[in-house]
Design a protein around this motif. Structure first.
Motif, PDB file in Angstrom:
ATOM      1  N   THR A  33       1.952 -16.202  16.731  1.00  0.00           N
ATOM      2  CA  THR A  33       2.461 -15.099  15.926  1.00  0.00           C
ATOM      3  C   THR A  33       3.253 -15.657  14.760  1.00  0.00           C
ATOM      4  OG1 THR A  33       4.502 -14.885  17.190  1.00  0.00           O
ATOM      5  CG2 THR A  33       2.638 -13.582  17.944  1.00  0.00           C
ATOM      6  N   GLY A  34       3.283 -14.912  13.678  1.00  0.00           N
ATOM      7  CA  GLY A  34       4.039 -15.330  12.505  1.00  0.00           C
ATOM      8  C   GLY A  34       3.185 -16.130  11.547  1.00  0.00           C
ATOM      9  N   ALA A  35       3.821 -16.974  10.759  1.00  0.00           N
ATOM     10  CA  ALA A  35       3.148 -17.766   9.730  1.00  0.00           C
ATOM     11  C   ALA A  35       2.686 -19.103  10.284  1.00  0.00           C
ATOM     12  CB  ALA A  35       4.100 -17.992   8.561  1.00  0.00           C
ATOM     13  N   LEU A  36       1.517 -19.534   9.828  1.00  0.00           N
ATOM     14  CA  LEU A  36       1.025 -20.883  10.126  1.00  0.00           C
ATOM     15  C   LEU A  36       1.053 -21.646   8.813  1.00  0.00           C
ATOM     16  CD1 LEU A  36      -2.023 -20.190  12.475  1.00  0.00           C
ATOM     17  CD2 LEU A  36       0.242 -21.034  13.090  1.00  0.00           C
ATOM     18  N   ASP A  37       2.116 -22.394   8.619  1.00  0.00           N
ATOM     19  CA  ASP A  37       2.299 -23.131   7.367  1.00  0.00           C
ATOM     20  C   ASP A  37       2.897 -24.497   7.668  1.00  0.00           C
ATOM     21  OD1 ASP A  37       5.013 -22.651   7.881  1.00  0.00           O
ATOM     22  OD2 ASP A  37       5.137 -21.015   6.443  1.00  0.00           O
ATOM     23  N   MET A  38       3.277 -25.227   6.628  1.00  0.00           N
ATOM     24  CA  MET A  38       3.756 -26.599   6.835  1.00  0.00           C
ATOM     25  C   MET A  38       5.044 -26.660   7.649  1.00  0.00           C
ATOM     26  SD  MET A  38       4.936 -27.626   3.007  1.00  0.00           S
ATOM     27  CE  MET A  38       6.331 -28.692   3.196  1.00  0.00           C
ATOM     28  N   ASP A  39       5.781 -25.572   7.736  1.00  0.00           N
ATOM     29  CA  ASP A  39       7.003 -25.549   8.537  1.00  0.00           C
ATOM     30  C   ASP A  39       6.724 -25.292  10.015  1.00  0.00           C
ATOM     31  OD1 ASP A  39       8.664 -26.014   6.324  1.00  0.00           O
ATOM     32  OD2 ASP A  39       8.750 -23.874   5.851  1.00  0.00           O
ATOM     33  N   ASP A  61      -5.448 -17.125  19.944  1.00  0.00           N
ATOM     34  CA  ASP A  61      -5.407 -15.726  19.531  1.00  0.00           C
ATOM     35  C   ASP A  61      -4.529 -15.660  18.284  1.00  0.00           C
ATOM     36  OD1 ASP A  61      -4.943 -13.029  19.119  1.00  0.00           O
ATOM     37  OD2 ASP A  61      -4.715 -12.583  21.243  1.00  0.00           O
ATOM     38  N   LEU A  62      -5.153 -15.377  17.154  1.00  0.00           N
ATOM     39  CA  LEU A  62      -4.450 -15.355  15.871  1.00  0.00           C
ATOM     40  C   LEU A  62      -4.208 -13.932  15.364  1.00  0.00           C
ATOM     41  CD1 LEU A  62      -6.441 -18.226  14.094  1.00  0.00           C
ATOM     42  CD2 LEU A  62      -4.338 -18.392  15.424  1.00  0.00           C
ATOM     43  N   SER A  63      -4.403 -12.938  16.220  1.00  0.00           N
ATOM     44  CA  SER A  63      -4.307 -11.555  15.775  1.00  0.00           C
ATOM     45  C   SER A  63      -2.925 -11.176  15.248  1.00  0.00           C
ATOM     46  CB  SER A  63      -4.735 -10.595  16.890  1.00  0.00           C
ATOM     47  OG  SER A  63      -3.928 -10.777  18.038  1.00  0.00           O
ATOM     48  N   ALA A  64      -1.889 -11.900  15.632  1.00  0.00           N
ATOM     49  CA  ALA A  64      -0.537 -11.592  15.158  1.00  0.00           C
ATOM     50  C   ALA A  64      -0.051 -12.595  14.109  1.00  0.00           C
ATOM     51  CB  ALA A  64       0.431 -11.543  16.338  1.00  0.00           C
ATOM     52  N   VAL A  65      -0.966 -13.398  13.563  1.00  0.00           N
ATOM     53  CA  VAL A  65      -0.592 -14.330  12.498  1.00  0.00           C
ATOM     54  C   VAL A  65      -0.471 -13.535  11.200  1.00  0.00           C
ATOM     55  CG1 VAL A  65      -1.415 -16.272  11.100  1.00  0.00           C
ATOM     56  CG2 VAL A  65      -1.537 -16.371  13.590  1.00  0.00           C
ATOM     57  N   THR A  66       0.655 -13.695  10.523  1.00  0.00           N
ATOM     58  CA  THR A  66       0.920 -12.929   9.307  1.00  0.00           C
ATOM     59  C   THR A  66       0.546 -13.668   8.035  1.00  0.00           C
ATOM     60  OG1 THR A  66       3.187 -13.763   9.295  1.00  0.00           O
ATOM     61  CG2 THR A  66       2.808 -11.635  10.377  1.00  0.00           C
ATOM     62  N   PHE A  67       0.379 -14.993   8.127  1.00  0.00           N
ATOM     63  CA  PHE A  67       0.072 -15.799   6.950  1.00  0.00           C
ATOM     64  C   PHE A  67      -0.420 -17.160   7.411  1.00  0.00           C
ATOM     65  CE2 PHE A  67       1.487 -19.144   4.011  1.00  0.00           C
ATOM     66  CZ  PHE A  67       0.862 -18.744   2.841  1.00  0.00           C
ATOM     67  N   MET A  68      -1.434 -17.699   6.718  1.00  0.00           N
ATOM     68  CA  MET A  68      -1.863 -19.061   6.995  1.00  0.00           C
ATOM     69  C   MET A  68      -2.206 -19.733   5.679  1.00  0.00           C
ATOM     70  SD  MET A  68      -4.725 -20.601   9.617  1.00  0.00           S
ATOM     71  CE  MET A  68      -6.196 -20.538   8.611  1.00  0.00           C
ATOM     72  N   ARG A  93      -9.700 -16.301  18.031  1.00  0.00           N
ATOM     73  CA  ARG A  93      -9.841 -14.893  18.379  1.00  0.00           C
ATOM     74  C   ARG A  93      -8.921 -14.045  17.497  1.00  0.00           C
ATOM     75  NH1 ARG A  93      -8.825 -13.735  24.505  1.00  0.00           N
ATOM     76  NH2 ARG A  93     -10.799 -14.817  24.645  1.00  0.00           N
ATOM     77  N   GLY A  94      -9.422 -12.887  17.090  1.00  0.00           N
ATOM     78  CA  GLY A  94      -8.592 -11.884  16.411  1.00  0.00           C
ATOM     79  C   GLY A  94      -8.091 -12.312  15.045  1.00  0.00           C
ATOM     80  N   LEU A  95      -8.926 -12.936  14.243  1.00  0.00           N
ATOM     81  CA  LEU A  95      -8.472 -13.443  12.949  1.00  0.00           C
ATOM     82  C   LEU A  95      -8.156 -12.306  11.977  1.00  0.00           C
ATOM     83  CD1 LEU A  95     -10.113 -15.842  14.239  1.00  0.00           C
ATOM     84  CD2 LEU A  95     -10.280 -16.668  11.918  1.00  0.00           C
ATOM     85  N   PRO A  96      -6.955 -12.324  11.407  1.00  0.00           N
ATOM     86  CA  PRO A  96      -6.603 -11.327  10.389  1.00  0.00           C
ATOM     87  C   PRO A  96      -7.402 -11.588   9.108  1.00  0.00           C
ATOM     88  CG  PRO A  96      -4.657 -12.548  11.140  1.00  0.00           C
ATOM     89  CD  PRO A  96      -5.860 -13.190  11.746  1.00  0.00           C
ATOM     90  N   GLY A  97      -7.464 -10.587   8.246  1.00  0.00           N
ATOM     91  CA  GLY A  97      -8.228 -10.682   7.008  1.00  0.00           C
ATOM     92  C   GLY A  97      -7.843 -11.866   6.144  1.00  0.00           C
ATOM     93  N   GLN A  98      -6.562 -12.150   6.009  1.00  0.00           N
ATOM     94  CA  GLN A  98      -6.112 -13.252   5.158  1.00  0.00           C
ATOM     95  C   GLN A  98      -6.622 -14.592   5.687  1.00  0.00           C
ATOM     96  OE1 GLN A  98      -3.251 -15.725   5.812  1.00  0.00           O
ATOM     97  NE2 GLN A  98      -3.844 -16.682   3.881  1.00  0.00           N
ATOM     98  N   VAL A  99      -6.638 -14.751   6.982  1.00  0.00           N
ATOM     99  CA  VAL A  99      -7.124 -15.992   7.587  1.00  0.00           C
ATOM    100  C   VAL A  99      -8.639 -16.107   7.382  1.00  0.00           C
ATOM    101  CG1 VAL A  99      -7.378 -17.275   9.746  1.00  0.00           C
ATOM    102  CG2 VAL A  99      -5.225 -16.099   9.235  1.00  0.00           C
ATOM    103  N   LEU A 100      -9.357 -15.021   7.577  1.00  0.00           N
ATOM    104  CA  LEU A 100     -10.805 -15.033   7.342  1.00  0.00           C
ATOM    105  C   LEU A 100     -11.128 -15.362   5.890  1.00  0.00           C
ATOM    106  CD1 LEU A 100     -12.022 -11.999   9.468  1.00  0.00           C
ATOM    107  CD2 LEU A 100     -12.607 -14.406   9.809  1.00  0.00           C
ATOM    108  N   ARG A 101     -10.367 -14.795   4.956  1.00  0.00           N
ATOM    109  CA  ARG A 101     -10.590 -15.094   3.531  1.00  0.00           C
ATOM    110  C   ARG A 101     -10.371 -16.580   3.257  1.00  0.00           C
ATOM    111  NH1 ARG A 101      -8.369 -10.147   3.272  1.00  0.00           N
ATOM    112  NH2 ARG A 101      -6.252 -10.870   2.835  1.00  0.00           N
TER     113      ARG A 101
END
Length: 116
Positions: A33-39, A61-68, A93-101
């Motif tokens: 859940t949350g952001a997947l970034d360098m931090d 399960d990435l359905s609750a990822v807000t940013f990658m 599983r459950g990739l949000p639109g931003q992750v798919l893009r």
């Protein structure tokens, strides 16, 4: 606190062998859940490094990822390569639109097993 999605730390919850669709296949489900970034990616990597993938399936399960960002993509590619080297499988599983893009823009979507 602000509503900046990157301000929320990535949290993880792991459930082993909980997928009822294929109960005979050993699998670990890790919910991010949350952001997947360098931090945050180093925390995820530290967790996944403790898992043995010997022929097992790791489901993220990435359905609750807000940013990658590219750090998150690099982490997923590295984990995919590791799973393959250990005769395991990585399933997203459950990739949000931003992750798919991001996967589409980078031409990496076909490298992953995607599930709804």
């Amino acid at each position: 606190m602000g509503s900046d999605p990157k301000a929320d730390p990535t949290t993880m919850h792991s459930l082993q062998n909980t997928d009822t669709a294929t109960p005979s296949e050993p699998r670990t489900v890790l919910t991010l859940t949350g952001a997947l970034d360098m931090d945050t990616c180093p925390r995820v990597t530290a967790t996944t490094d403790t898992l043995t993938l010997d022929g097992d399936t790791l489901v993220l399960d990435l359905s609750a990822v807000t940013f990658m960002d590219s750090s998150g993509l690099n982490m997923l590619l590295t984990l995919r390569n590791r799973a393959e080297a250990e005769q395991g499988t990585l399933e997203l599983r459950g990739l949000p639109g931003q992750v798919l893009r991001l996967l589409d823009i980078t031409g990496t979507r076909d490298l992953f097993i995607l599930a709804p």
